[in-house]
Design an enzyme around this catalytic site. Sequence first.
Site, PDB file in Angstrom:
ATOM      1  N   ASP A  76      -5.663  19.298  30.743  1.00 23.92           N
ATOM      2  CA  ASP A  76      -5.028  20.296  31.603  1.00 23.92           C
ATOM      3  C   ASP A  76      -3.558  20.526  31.238  1.00 23.92           C
ATOM      4  OD1 ASP A  76      -7.423  20.280  32.934  1.00 23.92           O
ATOM      5  OD2 ASP A  76      -6.574  19.876  34.911  1.00 23.92           O
TER       6      ASP A  76
ATOM      7  N   HIS B  67      -4.367  14.936  30.002  1.00 30.58           N
ATOM      8  CA  HIS B  67      -3.292  15.898  29.804  1.00 30.58           C
ATOM      9  C   HIS B  67      -2.677  15.720  28.421  1.00 30.58           C
ATOM     10  CE1 HIS B  67      -3.685  15.734  34.174  1.00 30.58           C
ATOM     11  NE2 HIS B  67      -3.099  16.922  34.219  1.00 30.58           N
TER      12      HIS B  67
END
Length: 206
Positions: free
Chosen positions: A18, A169
Site C-alpha cells: 500500500d 508497504h
Amino acid sequence: MPIDKTKSPDKVVLLTFDDGPKEKVMLTRILDALDKHHAKAIFFVNGYRIKAHPELLKLIDDRGQVIGNHSYDHIMLGKEKEAKIRDQIESVQKMVHDVVGKTPVFFRPPFASANDAVHQIAKENDLLFMTWSNGSLDWDLGKNVKNKPQAVIDNVMKQLHPGSNILMHELEWTSETLDNLLTQLEAKGYSFVDPNSIELTTAAAK
C-alpha cells in the site's frame, strides 16, 4: 480473499503493498525480490504519489506487477460524502490509465474505512473491494523495535493461514526483508497467488 482454486493450491498467499509509489531504491528492491521468487503482487497506489512519481508507477507495470487503487489522498473515505469519494477513487482510475494504459480492477480503502457510497462507487468502476487478513504491521514499528526486518517476518508468520491477504508497504525494512520473508513462506509450503487469477465477481474477505 477469493482464489481461483483451479489454478492455485490451497496453501497460497496474496502479496499486497500500500501507499506507493514512493522511492525508486526501495521499490526496485521489492520488485527484485518478487521477481526472484516468481511472485506477483498488487501495488495499491495513491494519486498524489502517482502525480509526484509517474515513472515509478510505470516501473511497477513494466516489471509485470499489478496496480490497484488506494484513493488519491489516503483519507478516511468512510467519513466522506459521495462527491468527494467519487473524486478520490475515479481520479486514480484515470491517472493510472493515463500513465500505463490500464485501469485498476482492485480497490483498497485507506484504513479499511468505507461506507455504502464507497462500496457503490467502487462497484460502478468495476473495482473489487479488498481489505486484508494479515497485517505485517511494518507501518507501526517504532524506534523501540530494534530489528524491524525480523519484526515484519514475525508479524506475518503469527497470522499466516492459507489464503492470507498480506498487507505490506514500501518501507526500508520491508524492502530489506522481503526476499527472506518469501523464502520462509515457501519453506512452509506456500506459493503466491497471481492477482490476475482472482475471480473479480466474488467479494474479497477481510
